[in-house]
Enzyme design. Sequence first.
Site, PDB file in Angstrom:
ATOM      1  N   ASP A 148      -1.493  -2.736   3.024  1.00 50.87           N
ATOM      2  CA  ASP A 148      -1.589  -3.900   2.107  1.00 50.87           C
ATOM      3  C   ASP A 148      -0.488  -4.906   2.466  1.00 50.87           C
ATOM      4  OD1 ASP A 148       0.194  -2.706  -0.896  1.00 50.87           O
ATOM      5  OD2 ASP A 148       0.552  -2.296   1.238  1.00 50.87           O
ATOM      6  N   ASP A 191       4.517  -3.294   5.631  1.00 50.74           N
ATOM      7  CA  ASP A 191       3.259  -2.951   6.293  1.00 50.74           C
ATOM      8  C   ASP A 191       3.154  -3.663   7.638  1.00 50.74           C
ATOM      9  OD1 ASP A 191       2.846  -3.273   3.222  1.00 50.74           O
ATOM     10  OD2 ASP A 191       1.318  -1.822   3.848  1.00 50.74           O
ATOM     11  N   ASN A 227      -0.098  -4.861  -2.611  1.00 47.58           N
ATOM     12  CA  ASN A 227       0.992  -5.852  -2.695  1.00 47.58           C
ATOM     13  C   ASN A 227       0.469  -7.215  -3.126  1.00 47.58           C
ATOM     14  OD1 ASN A 227       3.324  -4.377  -1.955  1.00 47.58           O
ATOM     15  ND2 ASN A 227       2.673  -4.407   0.193  1.00 47.58           N
ATOM     16  N   THR A 269      -0.367   3.161   3.936  1.00 49.93           N
ATOM     17  CA  THR A 269       0.935   2.610   3.526  1.00 49.93           C
ATOM     18  C   THR A 269       0.738   1.683   2.317  1.00 49.93           C
ATOM     19  OG1 THR A 269       0.716   0.691   4.994  1.00 49.93           O
ATOM     20  CG2 THR A 269       1.770   2.678   5.914  1.00 49.93           C
ATOM     21  N   PHE A 276       5.356   2.356  -6.298  1.00 52.28           N
ATOM     22  CA  PHE A 276       4.309   1.339  -6.376  1.00 52.28           C
ATOM     23  C   PHE A 276       2.938   1.838  -5.904  1.00 52.28           C
ATOM     24  CE2 PHE A 276       2.679  -2.926  -6.598  1.00 52.28           C
ATOM     25  CZ  PHE A 276       1.797  -3.033  -5.532  1.00 52.28           C
ATOM     26  N   ASN A 277       2.842   2.403  -4.682  1.00 56.53           N
ATOM     27  CA  ASN A 277       1.536   2.741  -4.119  1.00 56.53           C
ATOM     28  C   ASN A 277       0.798   3.754  -4.991  1.00 56.53           C
ATOM     29  OD1 ASN A 277       1.846   1.035  -1.941  1.00 56.53           O
ATOM     30  ND2 ASN A 277       2.685   2.626  -0.610  1.00 56.53           N
ATOM     31  N   HIS A 290       9.886   0.491   4.037  1.00 57.91           N
ATOM     32  CA  HIS A 290       9.230   1.751   3.693  1.00 57.91           C
ATOM     33  C   HIS A 290       8.176   2.204   4.714  1.00 57.91           C
ATOM     34  CE1 HIS A 290      10.854   1.173  -0.408  1.00 57.91           C
ATOM     35  NE2 HIS A 290      10.416  -0.071  -0.327  1.00 57.91           N
ATOM     36  N   ASP A 291       7.183   1.358   4.968  1.00 56.11           N
ATOM     37  CA  ASP A 291       5.949   1.811   5.619  1.00 56.11           C
ATOM     38  C   ASP A 291       6.103   2.310   7.048  1.00 56.11           C
ATOM     39  OD1 ASP A 291       4.165  -0.780   3.822  1.00 56.11           O
ATOM     40  OD2 ASP A 291       4.615   1.287   3.260  1.00 56.11           O
TER      41      ASP A 291
END
Length: 315
Positions: A10, A15, A39, A124, A165-166, A239-240
């Site tokens: 996203d 990402d 996102n 992700t 979040f995810n 993060h991703d």
Amino acid sequence: MARPVIIDCDPGHDDALAIMLAAGDPAVDLLAITTVAGNQTLAKTTLNARRVCTVAGIRDVPVAAGCDRPLIEPLRVAAEVHGESGLDGPRFPEPTVPAAPEHAVELMHRILTEHPEPVTLVPTAPLTNIALLLTRYPEVAPRIREIVLMGGSTERGNTTPAAEFNVHVDPEAADVVFRSGVPLTMCGLNVTHQALATPEVLARLEALGTPLGSLCVELLTFFTARYRRVFGFAAPPVHDPVAVARVIDPGIVHCVPAPVAVELHGTQTRGATVVDLHGVLGRPVNAQVAVTLETELFWDRLIAAVDTLGRRLRD
Ligand code: RIB
Ligand code: CA
């Protein structure tokens, strides 16, 4: 031998770097990029995936749009972190990479069915597409080598005190994935918060001397400002790409086996990943849980991938 991978994302600043790492590192054979609402709206995350492929010279990888909302919850985007476009900061040219006509779930199903060896899925983003794939086409599960996802946390959340979040965007989808029985690795906030894009990292990207390196600096400069404002971080966690790094070299992301459950009913904790690191509940292990990042190896691999893509464009 490069490992066949589909990224479900996203974009999203982190990402975007995950896509570049997967496309630029020789250990990955990136078969497809699928997008989902998270996102930002599906239209924006799909446009952003096309933008990233255009500026990074990723031309031979299909980009397919998937679900435009979570299974149950209304969509709540993260504009406060990623901006109105979902990829604020740089000015992007009109994308020259098209969106594939197929729905993401159909494209994943086709690739999983046709590819000569089992494929690794790297989500992700919210897990809506993955949950729909597993529910609509349960027969493809043996064609999935592993799901290596960015999401959840062994500790606190970032969207609520309990939920990352995810998983928070689509808890039902996450529950389907964690219960699926497909080999699963969870790269949660506890490990991705070790992947901080410090000024030294940005200096190394700028020093590559390529337009793509500079674009990554612009992305991370925006991301730094937002993470400082929203979360008080001095440097933003990227993060991703940690999930992609785990696929590239398991020695970069150390994991432990643990039972993981997704909380669906807690009034204060909905969307939390409950990780039983000490097995106190006696439940079966259903995931490898990432706990430590070899940060130097991680950044070396990510910066090398951006360099590879940047040079390929220039030469
Ligand atoms: O919580 C971090 C996750 O949410 C990352 O995947 C980021 O891109 C957002 O989707
Ligand atoms: Ca993401």
